[in-house]
Design a protein around this motif. Structure first.
Motif, PDB file in Angstrom:
ATOM      1  N   UNK A 114       0.807  -1.332  -0.340  1.00  0.00           N
ATOM      2  CA  UNK A 114      -0.081   0.340   0.611  1.00  0.00           C
ATOM      3  C   UNK A 114       0.937   1.427  -0.193  1.00  0.00           C
ATOM      4  N   UNK A 115       2.116   1.089   0.502  1.00  0.00           N
ATOM      5  CA  UNK A 115       2.988   2.442   0.140  1.00  0.00           C
ATOM      6  C   UNK A 115       3.544   2.144  -1.009  1.00  0.00           C
ATOM      7  N   UNK A 116       3.703   3.580  -1.610  1.00  0.00           N
ATOM      8  CA  UNK A 116       3.655   3.335  -2.931  1.00  0.00           C
ATOM      9  C   UNK A 116       5.034   4.337  -2.980  1.00  0.00           C
ATOM     10  N   UNK A 117       6.048   4.290  -4.366  1.00  0.00           N
ATOM     11  CA  UNK A 117       6.606   4.906  -5.062  1.00  0.00           C
ATOM     12  C   UNK A 117       6.395   5.662  -6.260  1.00  0.00           C
ATOM     13  N   UNK A 118       6.022   7.117  -6.315  1.00  0.00           N
ATOM     14  CA  UNK A 118       5.509   7.265  -7.911  1.00  0.00           C
ATOM     15  C   UNK A 118       6.955   7.691  -8.932  1.00  0.00           C
ATOM     16  N   UNK A 119       7.180   7.392  -9.972  1.00  0.00           N
ATOM     17  CA  UNK A 119       7.873   8.267 -11.123  1.00  0.00           C
ATOM     18  C   UNK A 119       7.020   8.063 -11.636  1.00  0.00           C
ATOM     19  N   UNK A 120       6.550   9.781 -12.179  1.00  0.00           N
ATOM     20  CA  UNK A 120       5.728  10.535 -12.551  1.00  0.00           C
ATOM     21  C   UNK A 120       7.210  10.417 -14.270  1.00  0.00           C
ATOM     22  N   UNK A 121       5.747  10.181 -15.635  1.00  0.00           N
ATOM     23  CA  UNK A 121       6.787  10.590 -16.971  1.00  0.00           C
ATOM     24  C   UNK A 121       7.228  12.069 -16.689  1.00  0.00           C
ATOM     25  N   UNK A 122       8.697  12.405 -17.364  1.00  0.00           N
ATOM     26  CA  UNK A 122       8.770  13.804 -17.334  1.00  0.00           C
ATOM     27  C   UNK A 122       8.977  13.695 -18.924  1.00  0.00           C
ATOM     28  N   UNK A 123       8.757  14.925 -19.492  1.00  0.00           N
ATOM     29  CA  UNK A 123       8.747  15.748 -20.949  1.00  0.00           C
ATOM     30  C   UNK A 123       9.540  16.596 -20.814  1.00  0.00           C
ATOM     31  N   UNK A 124      10.653  16.316 -21.334  1.00  0.00           N
ATOM     32  CA  UNK A 124      11.428  17.349 -21.671  1.00  0.00           C
ATOM     33  C   UNK A 124      12.400  17.608 -23.117  1.00  0.00           C
ATOM     34  N   UNK A 125      12.088  19.765 -23.001  1.00  0.00           N
ATOM     35  CA  UNK A 125      12.236  19.835 -24.164  1.00  0.00           C
ATOM     36  C   UNK A 125      13.318  20.970 -24.294  1.00  0.00           C
ATOM     37  N   UNK A 126      13.292  21.342 -25.136  1.00  0.00           N
ATOM     38  CA  UNK A 126      14.707  23.058 -24.797  1.00  0.00           C
ATOM     39  C   UNK A 126      14.312  24.068 -23.649  1.00  0.00           C
ATOM     40  N   UNK A 127      13.119  24.269 -24.042  1.00  0.00           N
ATOM     41  CA  UNK A 127      12.475  24.381 -23.199  1.00  0.00           C
ATOM     42  C   UNK A 127      12.944  24.393 -21.178  1.00  0.00           C
ATOM     43  N   UNK A 128      12.690  22.667 -20.900  1.00  0.00           N
ATOM     44  CA  UNK A 128      12.942  22.909 -20.113  1.00  0.00           C
ATOM     45  C   UNK A 128      11.537  21.252 -20.201  1.00  0.00           C
ATOM     46  N   UNK A 129      11.243  20.464 -18.678  1.00  0.00           N
ATOM     47  CA  UNK A 129      10.601  19.746 -18.629  1.00  0.00           C
ATOM     48  C   UNK A 129       9.310  19.935 -18.184  1.00  0.00           C
ATOM     49  N   UNK A 130       8.223  18.903 -18.222  1.00  0.00           N
ATOM     50  CA  UNK A 130       6.441  19.032 -18.240  1.00  0.00           C
ATOM     51  C   UNK A 130       6.233  17.627 -17.538  1.00  0.00           C
ATOM     52  N   UNK A 131       5.432  17.843 -15.791  1.00  0.00           N
ATOM     53  CA  UNK A 131       5.831  16.682 -16.182  1.00  0.00           C
ATOM     54  C   UNK A 131       3.394  16.797 -15.073  1.00  0.00           C
ATOM     55  N   UNK A 132       2.629  15.199 -15.413  1.00  0.00           N
ATOM     56  CA  UNK A 132       1.487  15.704 -14.715  1.00  0.00           C
ATOM     57  C   UNK A 132       1.595  14.388 -12.796  1.00  0.00           C
ATOM     58  N   UNK A 133       1.587  15.778 -11.990  1.00  0.00           N
ATOM     59  CA  UNK A 133       2.342  15.190 -10.748  1.00  0.00           C
ATOM     60  C   UNK A 133       0.883  14.486  -9.891  1.00  0.00           C
ATOM     61  N   UNK A 134      -0.063  14.559 -10.353  1.00  0.00           N
ATOM     62  CA  UNK A 134      -0.985  13.757 -10.103  1.00  0.00           C
ATOM     63  C   UNK A 134      -2.965  13.668 -11.493  1.00  0.00           C
ATOM     64  N   UNK A 135      -3.444  12.810 -11.868  1.00  0.00           N
ATOM     65  CA  UNK A 135      -4.463  12.236 -12.685  1.00  0.00           C
ATOM     66  C   UNK A 135      -4.712  11.437 -11.864  1.00  0.00           C
ATOM     67  N   UNK A 136      -6.576  12.178 -11.526  1.00  0.00           N
ATOM     68  CA  UNK A 136      -7.322  11.297 -10.745  1.00  0.00           C
ATOM     69  C   UNK A 136      -7.878   9.398 -11.069  1.00  0.00           C
ATOM     70  N   UNK A 137      -7.758   9.264 -12.469  1.00  0.00           N
ATOM     71  CA  UNK A 137      -8.102   8.004 -12.731  1.00  0.00           C
ATOM     72  C   UNK A 137      -6.694   7.029 -13.245  1.00  0.00           C
ATOM     73  N   UNK A 138      -5.439   7.506 -13.166  1.00  0.00           N
ATOM     74  CA  UNK A 138      -4.600   6.443 -13.587  1.00  0.00           C
ATOM     75  C   UNK A 138      -3.805   6.553 -12.124  1.00  0.00           C
ATOM     76  N   UNK A 139      -3.877   7.572 -10.795  1.00  0.00           N
ATOM     77  CA  UNK A 139      -3.523   7.424 -10.036  1.00  0.00           C
ATOM     78  C   UNK A 139      -4.135   6.521  -9.072  1.00  0.00           C
ATOM     79  N   UNK A 140      -5.696   6.573  -9.128  1.00  0.00           N
ATOM     80  CA  UNK A 140      -6.374   5.496  -8.637  1.00  0.00           C
ATOM     81  C   UNK A 140      -6.329   4.106  -8.598  1.00  0.00           C
ATOM     82  N   UNK A 141      -6.300   3.990 -10.017  1.00  0.00           N
ATOM     83  CA  UNK A 141      -5.773   2.741 -10.880  1.00  0.00           C
ATOM     84  C   UNK A 141      -4.471   2.001 -10.180  1.00  0.00           C
ATOM     85  N   UNK A 142      -3.181   3.109 -10.219  1.00  0.00           N
ATOM     86  CA  UNK A 142      -2.223   2.336  -9.152  1.00  0.00           C
ATOM     87  C   UNK A 142      -2.747   2.260  -7.706  1.00  0.00           C
ATOM     88  N   UNK A 143      -3.574   2.402  -7.374  1.00  0.00           N
ATOM     89  CA  UNK A 143      -4.049   2.086  -5.708  1.00  0.00           C
ATOM     90  C   UNK A 143      -3.891   3.594  -4.753  1.00  0.00           C
TER      91      UNK A 143
END
Ligand SMILES: Cc1cn([C@H]2C[C@H](O)[C@@H](COP(=O)(O)OP(=O)(O)O[C@H]3O[C@@H](C)C(=O)[C@@H](O)[C@H]3O)O2)c(=O)[nH]c1=O
Length: 186
Positions: free
Chosen positions: A10-39
């Motif tokens: 039940x204790x989980x470590x999450x490694x979010x996907x990091x989308x890097x480009x020449x400006x820097x990076x972007x990531x989703x830090x929470x998304x209801x459906x996906x995180x719920x599927x992970x528990x």
């Protein structure tokens, strides 16, 4: 994202996907459906952020009743983050999981409801951010000692961390009245 199991179910470590480009990076830090599927189920009702200096330790905290699940991450700096199972009757009662979270690795820890939580700042400063599944109820807030020998957390620190007054006078787990701890429900 990657979801990593830990030694406590039940204790989980999450490694979010990091989308890097020449400006820097972007990531989703929470998304209801996906995180719920992970528990990691909300609903989340409160977001918190805290800044701390090197050597500050916050914890070990929990609320009961009004247990909070916490999805935590570090925006800046680095911490050693710990979840302790303090659910009465749990097969893992008193067991802890510790992970390094940083503004560089972007990892998150899911601390389920019923766990005590704390962190030690290991960088010069740290900004810590988290989502909670329950509102803050200070009257049900409980502090357990960071250095409780029964729990035996292997904090990466030499000497004594800096604590709040509340945390400096926290209880040992064995001295917490049973009705102040949540019950394990399989
Ligand atoms: C936790 C919290 C505190 N506060 C206020 C109360 C007080 O004046 C000030 C600082 O409170 P604390 O000393 O409890 O803050 P802190 O020691 O950072 O407490 C936090 O520690 C980490 C480890 C957790 O797991 C959190 O759930 C929370 O307990 O902020 C709120 O207004 N809302 C909140 O949700």
């Amino acid at each position: 994202m990657n979801v990593l199991e830990t030694d406590i179910p039940g204790v989980l470590v999450i490694e979010p996907d990091l989308h890097g480009d020449d400006r820097g990076w972007f990531m989703e830090t929470w998304q209801e459906r996906r995180y719920a599927e992970a528990g990691i189920r909300g609903p989340f009702v409160q977001d918190n952020m805290a800044h701390s200096r090197h050597g500050i330790l916050r914890g070990l905290h929990l609320q009961h009743p009004h247990a909070q699940g916490k999805l935590v991450q570090v925006v800046l700096g680095e911490v050693f983050d710990v979840a302790v199972d303090v659910r009465r009757g749990s097969p893992h009662f008193g067991k802890w999981v510790g992970v390094i979270l940083s503004g560089e690795d972007h990892r998150q820890l899911w601390v389920p409801p019923g766990f005590a939580h704390g962190y030690l700042v290991t960088s010069n400063e740290a900004v810590f951010s988290y989502k909670c599944t329950e509102y803050y109820h200070p009257e049900t807030d409980l502090s357990i000692r960071w250095d409780d020998p029964e729990i035996g957390i292997d904090w990466p620190i030499v000497g004594h961390p800096s604590l709040s007054e509340k945390d400096a006078s926290a209880l040992l787990l064995k001295d917490v009245p049973p009705d102040r701890l949540p019950e394990y429900t399989p």
